[in-house]
Design a protein around this motif. Sequence first.
Motif, mmCIF file in Angstrom:
data_model
loop_
_atom_site.group_PDB
_atom_site.id
_atom_site.type_symbol
_atom_site.label_atom_id
_atom_site.label_comp_id
_atom_site.label_asym_id
_atom_site.label_seq_id
_atom_site.Cartn_x
_atom_site.Cartn_y
_atom_site.Cartn_z
ATOM 1 N N ARG A 1 0.853 -1.187 0.000
ATOM 2 C CA ARG A 1 0.000 0.000 0.000
ATOM 3 C C ARG A 1 0.880 1.225 0.000
ATOM 4 N N GLN A 2 0.482 2.227 -0.744
ATOM 5 C CA GLN A 2 1.231 3.473 -0.806
ATOM 6 C C GLN A 2 0.620 4.449 0.191
ATOM 7 N N LEU A 3 1.360 4.755 1.241
ATOM 8 C CA LEU A 3 0.923 5.700 2.261
ATOM 9 C C LEU A 3 1.978 6.780 2.416
ATOM 10 N N LEU A 4 1.576 8.017 2.258
ATOM 11 C CA LEU A 4 2.462 9.163 2.406
ATOM 12 C C LEU A 4 3.693 9.062 1.512
ATOM 13 N N GLY A 5 3.505 8.558 0.300
ATOM 14 C CA GLY A 5 4.585 8.471 -0.663
ATOM 15 C C GLY A 5 5.534 7.313 -0.460
ATOM 16 N N MET A 6 5.233 6.421 0.473
ATOM 17 C CA MET A 6 6.112 5.274 0.722
ATOM 18 C C MET A 6 5.322 3.984 0.553
ATOM 19 N N LYS A 7 5.949 2.997 -0.048
ATOM 20 C CA LYS A 7 5.304 1.690 -0.151
ATOM 21 C C LYS A 7 5.486 0.964 1.169
ATOM 22 N N SER A 8 4.380 0.432 1.678
ATOM 23 C CA SER A 8 4.405 -0.295 2.942
ATOM 24 C C SER A 8 3.725 -1.630 2.762
#
Length: 98
Positions: A56-63
Amino acid sequence: MSKRQIFLVISLFALIPFLIWFKVFRTVDAQKIIDNLHLQFDKISFVSLDYQPGERQLLGMKSKVINGVVHVGEGSETAKYQFSADAYTGEIMEITNQ
């Protein structure tokens, strides 16, 4: 040094990075996620988890996250919430009303 000692030294140097990688990138136990949900909600009646981590992309980071649904309350007063938890720490990242 004998061949056996050289083999042991090389084996240790190969094993240590693998153990570090395994420790860092293993997913969290599901019970830790459930415990974190119980800290945020009272009267949880049901928790459903998708054990396959997704990206998932959250705040520009893939997590990597574990998604699920939590039911709070009983009977006609049951509220359903979707949540996303970090796959490595078990921290609840997002909760939305369903």
